[in-house]
Design a protein around this motif. Structure first.
Motif, PDB file in Angstrom:
ATOM      1  N   GLY A   1      -0.107 -12.723 -22.645  1.00 40.89           N
ATOM      2  CA  GLY A   1       1.186 -13.336 -22.340  1.00 40.89           C
ATOM      3  C   GLY A   1       2.194 -13.235 -23.457  1.00 40.89           C
ATOM      4  O   GLY A   1       3.388 -13.372 -23.219  1.00 40.89           O
TER       5      GLY A   1
ATOM      6  N   ASP B   1       6.190 -13.354 -13.205  1.00 45.42           N
ATOM      7  CA  ASP B   1       6.113 -12.469 -14.367  1.00 45.42           C
ATOM      8  C   ASP B   1       4.884 -11.577 -14.274  1.00 45.42           C
ATOM      9  O   ASP B   1       3.795 -12.011 -13.903  1.00 45.42           O
ATOM     10  CB  ASP B   1       6.057 -13.307 -15.656  1.00 45.42           C
ATOM     11  CG  ASP B   1       6.268 -12.457 -16.895  1.00 45.42           C
ATOM     12  OD1 ASP B   1       5.279 -11.845 -17.350  1.00 45.42           O
ATOM     13  OD2 ASP B   1       7.394 -12.397 -17.395  1.00 45.42           O
TER      14      ASP B   1
ATOM     15  N   ILE C   1       1.703 -12.715 -16.016  1.00 46.41           N
ATOM     16  CA  ILE C   1       0.933 -13.721 -15.282  1.00 46.41           C
ATOM     17  C   ILE C   1       0.096 -13.044 -14.197  1.00 46.41           C
ATOM     18  O   ILE C   1      -1.077 -13.385 -13.975  1.00 46.41           O
ATOM     19  CB  ILE C   1       1.869 -14.787 -14.683  1.00 46.41           C
ATOM     20  CG1 ILE C   1       2.538 -15.588 -15.803  1.00 46.41           C
ATOM     21  CG2 ILE C   1       1.113 -15.719 -13.742  1.00 46.41           C
ATOM     22  CD1 ILE C   1       3.519 -16.627 -15.324  1.00 46.41           C
TER      23      ILE C   1
ATOM     24  N   VAL D   1      -2.793 -11.065 -15.996  1.00 45.33           N
ATOM     25  CA  VAL D   1      -3.799 -11.985 -16.531  1.00 45.33           C
ATOM     26  C   VAL D   1      -4.548 -12.677 -15.392  1.00 45.33           C
ATOM     27  O   VAL D   1      -5.768 -12.858 -15.445  1.00 45.33           O
ATOM     28  CB  VAL D   1      -3.142 -13.016 -17.471  1.00 45.33           C
ATOM     29  CG1 VAL D   1      -4.136 -14.101 -17.864  1.00 45.33           C
ATOM     30  CG2 VAL D   1      -2.610 -12.333 -18.712  1.00 45.33           C
ATOM     31  N   GLY D   2      -3.820 -13.046 -14.325  1.00 43.12           N
ATOM     32  CA  GLY D   2      -4.462 -13.712 -13.197  1.00 43.12           C
ATOM     33  C   GLY D   2      -5.458 -12.815 -12.485  1.00 43.12           C
ATOM     34  O   GLY D   2      -6.603 -13.199 -12.234  1.00 43.12           O
TER      35      GLY D   2
ATOM     36  N   ALA E   1      -6.033 -17.487 -21.450  1.00 44.59           N
ATOM     37  CA  ALA E   1      -5.206 -16.996 -20.349  1.00 44.59           C
ATOM     38  C   ALA E   1      -4.204 -18.064 -19.924  1.00 44.59           C
ATOM     39  O   ALA E   1      -3.029 -17.772 -19.670  1.00 44.59           O
ATOM     40  CB  ALA E   1      -6.087 -16.592 -19.171  1.00 44.59           C
TER      41      ALA E   1
ATOM     42  N   ALA F   1      -0.200 -17.725 -20.199  1.00 46.76           N
ATOM     43  CA  ALA F   1       0.652 -17.864 -19.014  1.00 46.76           C
ATOM     44  C   ALA F   1       1.702 -18.956 -19.224  1.00 46.76           C
ATOM     45  O   ALA F   1       2.868 -18.796 -18.834  1.00 46.76           O
ATOM     46  CB  ALA F   1      -0.202 -18.183 -17.791  1.00 46.76           C
ATOM     47  N   TYR F   2       1.290 -20.046 -19.861  1.00 47.83           N
ATOM     48  CA  TYR F   2       2.249 -21.126 -20.111  1.00 47.83           C
ATOM     49  C   TYR F   2       3.313 -20.690 -21.116  1.00 47.83           C
ATOM     50  O   TYR F   2       4.481 -21.085 -21.028  1.00 47.83           O
ATOM     51  CB  TYR F   2       1.518 -22.360 -20.628  1.00 47.83           C
ATOM     52  CG  TYR F   2       2.408 -23.588 -20.768  1.00 47.83           C
ATOM     53  CD1 TYR F   2       2.793 -24.308 -19.646  1.00 47.83           C
ATOM     54  CD2 TYR F   2       2.873 -23.993 -22.014  1.00 47.83           C
ATOM     55  CE1 TYR F   2       3.608 -25.420 -19.762  1.00 47.83           C
ATOM     56  CE2 TYR F   2       3.694 -25.099 -22.146  1.00 47.83           C
ATOM     57  CZ  TYR F   2       4.053 -25.810 -21.022  1.00 47.83           C
ATOM     58  OH  TYR F   2       4.877 -26.904 -21.148  1.00 47.83           O
TER      59      TYR F   2
ATOM     60  N   VAL G   1       4.656 -17.837 -21.356  1.00 47.80           N
ATOM     61  CA  VAL G   1       5.631 -16.912 -20.771  1.00 47.80           C
ATOM     62  C   VAL G   1       6.913 -17.630 -20.407  1.00 47.80           C
ATOM     63  O   VAL G   1       8.014 -17.178 -20.724  1.00 47.80           O
ATOM     64  CB  VAL G   1       5.028 -16.213 -19.526  1.00 47.80           C
ATOM     65  CG1 VAL G   1       6.105 -15.454 -18.768  1.00 47.80           C
ATOM     66  CG2 VAL G   1       3.920 -15.273 -19.955  1.00 47.80           C
TER      67      VAL G   1
ATOM     68  N   ASP H   1       3.832 -22.067 -13.719  1.00 44.14           N
ATOM     69  CA  ASP H   1       3.203 -20.799 -14.105  1.00 44.14           C
ATOM     70  C   ASP H   1       1.686 -20.904 -14.076  1.00 44.14           C
ATOM     71  O   ASP H   1       0.990 -19.936 -13.739  1.00 44.14           O
ATOM     72  CB  ASP H   1       3.675 -20.382 -15.507  1.00 44.14           C
ATOM     73  CG  ASP H   1       5.138 -19.989 -15.527  1.00 44.14           C
ATOM     74  OD1 ASP H   1       5.647 -19.574 -14.468  1.00 44.14           O
ATOM     75  OD2 ASP H   1       5.780 -20.116 -16.588  1.00 44.14           O
TER      76      ASP H   1
ATOM     77  N   LEU I   1      -0.775 -18.786 -11.787  1.00 45.28           N
ATOM     78  CA  LEU I   1      -1.896 -18.085 -12.418  1.00 45.28           C
ATOM     79  C   LEU I   1      -3.189 -18.330 -11.649  1.00 45.28           C
ATOM     80  O   LEU I   1      -3.960 -17.401 -11.397  1.00 45.28           O
ATOM     81  CB  LEU I   1      -2.040 -18.549 -13.865  1.00 45.28           C
ATOM     82  CG  LEU I   1      -3.177 -17.907 -14.676  1.00 45.28           C
ATOM     83  CD1 LEU I   1      -2.839 -16.454 -14.981  1.00 45.28           C
ATOM     84  CD2 LEU I   1      -3.416 -18.681 -15.972  1.00 45.28           C
TER      85      LEU I   1
END
Length: 499
Positions: free
Chosen positions: A38, A205, A208, A211-212, A399, A403-404, A406, A412, A416
């Motif tokens: 992120g 994004d 996200i 990563v997700g 992760a 994500a947070y 971003v 978010d 995620l």
């Protein structure tokens, strides 16, 4: 000859102790930041902009270049070891790098990536010195139909070579394209698939999503299977590349830059398209087709080399035209303006010390990146010796933090988790993950270029094929689509003749 003389003067600037120090700091910071999902190179450069107010412009930009290259390598480190891309350009590295790591060859995958970054950066920077004006001139002449054709080629290729069937590849691509539609229509400003949520107006994004689908989906998949048996630590393996590895990778290292550099110089998706096209190319040319998807080292070497060369290519348009083709280039353009410098055709005449010092520092940064990270490959690989329950718990934590970071919004984290569940379902039903990520990355851009091309031609479909470049790309697409059918027809004809 003038370029060579100017480059030698640039080395005189870049090799001063202070500037070598800034290059080393940039490489270390970039690698560390790239490891965190992120927080990519663009965010790193943006965060460090205020810190550089008191620095000499040459030192500041040398550090920024080090951060750029270091972050790209750091992103591939977590992508290979943990199946968690640190940034979008490192997504392809997970396809073969992570299976290599799971089979005890993580150190070799990291070494192949490090040498690939070095080779790609070196060749890309040489091409930057030699071809900057020519590539910039070509980039100006490429229009909306050409960009759309390139993206369609990426879509067709992604569904042709990944997954157990084209149908599953297409289904994964459609999932990504649907996620890419979330947010405001770039042309009309209307909301699409936001369900009335203002937080979704800016879209989802890509970090996200990556990563997700990769990290959260993988963690949930592993957790679902840990009930059947305890997870054993993954062996590290020998920490060097053998002769067979070198024989398989040296051509990939040299091919990657010639795919990555041109795409870096034009606004066609940054390093994502060339890394994927390099992956496809290496798979087509490989003599070990049975290893792909299980840990083919060429699938790490080629894309990582292309990614590094793409980073050099982005500097072409930014320095010669003032045209940023990636988020990092846009932030660096803002940094130039912060110092009262305007990139463009006259930059090489007005600020030769800065420009050639920056270009020379790319060579220095590549050497530092290789010298620092090649010995660290076995150390990074030891992360895999952590028992999987603890390892994947850590992945989930980082992760979520990434994500947070971003957007700084709780929504978010919800997105995620939802995308992680989609990634889990894709693994359950055998859908490849990469086409979905490619769809999210390129989908909005492809839609925008399609609509621009149709507007230019007053809605006529012929506006999509009115340039020689677009026609050539579509011809390649037809060959890609027809090739499996042609192979079957040729095989039947040979069988009939033998009978």
């Amino acid at each position: 000859m003038d370029a060579l003389t100017s480059l030698l003067d640039g080395f005189g600037t870049a090799l001063t102790p202070v500037n070598i120090l800034w290059a080393a700091v940039g490489v270390l910071l970039g690698t560390a930041i790239g490891v965190l999902p992120g927080i990519g190179p663009a965010m790193a450069v943006a965060l460090l902009l205020p810190v550089t107010y008191g620095l000499d412009p040459v030192g500041a930009f040398i550090m920024f270049a080090g951060i750029y290259y270091g972050a790209m390598f750091g992103g591939s480190t977590t992508s290979i070891l943990l199946n968690t891309p640190g940034e979008s350009a490192a997504v392809v590295a997970a396809m073969e790098g992570n299976p290599m790591a799971r089979s005890g060859r993580g150190a070799q995958a990291l070494a192949a990536a490090a040498i690939g970054h070095f080779a790609g950066g070196m060749v890309g920077t040489v091409l930057l010195v030699a071809l900057a004006p020519t590539v910039a001139e070509l980039a100006v002449g490429i229009g909306a139909p050409d960009y759309f054709a390139i993206m369609v080629l990426a879509f067709i290729a992604v569904t042709s070579v990944l997954g157990s069937s084209r149908v599953r590849g297409l289904a994964s691509l459609l999932i990504g394209l649907t996620i890419g539609l979330v947010g405001l229509d770039q042309m009309t400003g209307q909301q699409r698939l936001t369900f009335g949520s203002l937080q979704l107006a800016d879209g989802v994004d890509v970090v996200i999503v990556a990563v997700g689908l990769f990290a959260i989906g993988e963690a949930l998949w592993v957790a679902a299977h840990l009930r059947r048996g305890p997870g054993e630590p993954i062996p590290v393996g020998r920490p060097w590349l053998g002769r067979s590895d070198l024989r398989r990778t040296w051509k990939s290292w040299l091919r990657g830059p010639f795919i990555g550099f041109p795409f870096g110089a034009i606004p066609a998706g940054g390093a994502e398209i060339p890394t994927f096209l390099s992956y496809v190319t290496e798979k087509r040319l490989s003599k070990h087709r049975d290893e792909w998807g299980k840990g083919a080292i060429e699938g790490v070497a080629g894309p990582e080399s292309a990614a590094s060369a793409s980073a050099a290519g982005t500097l072409v348009s930014m320095l010669t035209l003032g045209l940023p083709t990636t988020a990092v280039a846009a932030v660096m353009l803002a940094a130039f303006q912060q110092y009262g410098i305007q990139p463009g055709p006259l930059l090489f005449e007005r600020e030769p010390d800065l420009v050639w010092g920056l270009i020379a520092s790319l060579f220095v940064g590549m050497v530092l990146l290789l010298a620092l990270n090649l010995p660290l490959a076995p150390l990074w690989a030891k992360l895999l010796r952590i028992p999987r329950p603890y390892l994947y718990a850590g992945i989930l934590f980082f992760a979520a933090v990434g994500a947070y970071a971003v957007g700084g919004e709780v929504i978010d984290l919800v997105i995620l988790l939802v995308i992680g569940l989609i990634g889990f379902g894709m693994r359950r039903y055998g859908l490849p993950v990469l086409p979905a990520v490619i769809g999210v990355i390129l989908g909005p851009g492809a839609e925008q270029q399609l609509r621009r091309a149709l507007q230019i031609s007053d809605g006529g479909v012929t506006g999509l094929v009115n340039t020689p470049f677009a026609v050539t790309v579509y011809a390649v697409i037809v060959v890609l689509l027809a090739w499996p059918l042609l192979k079957r027809l040729v095989a039947r004809a040979r069988t009939a003749r033998s009978v």
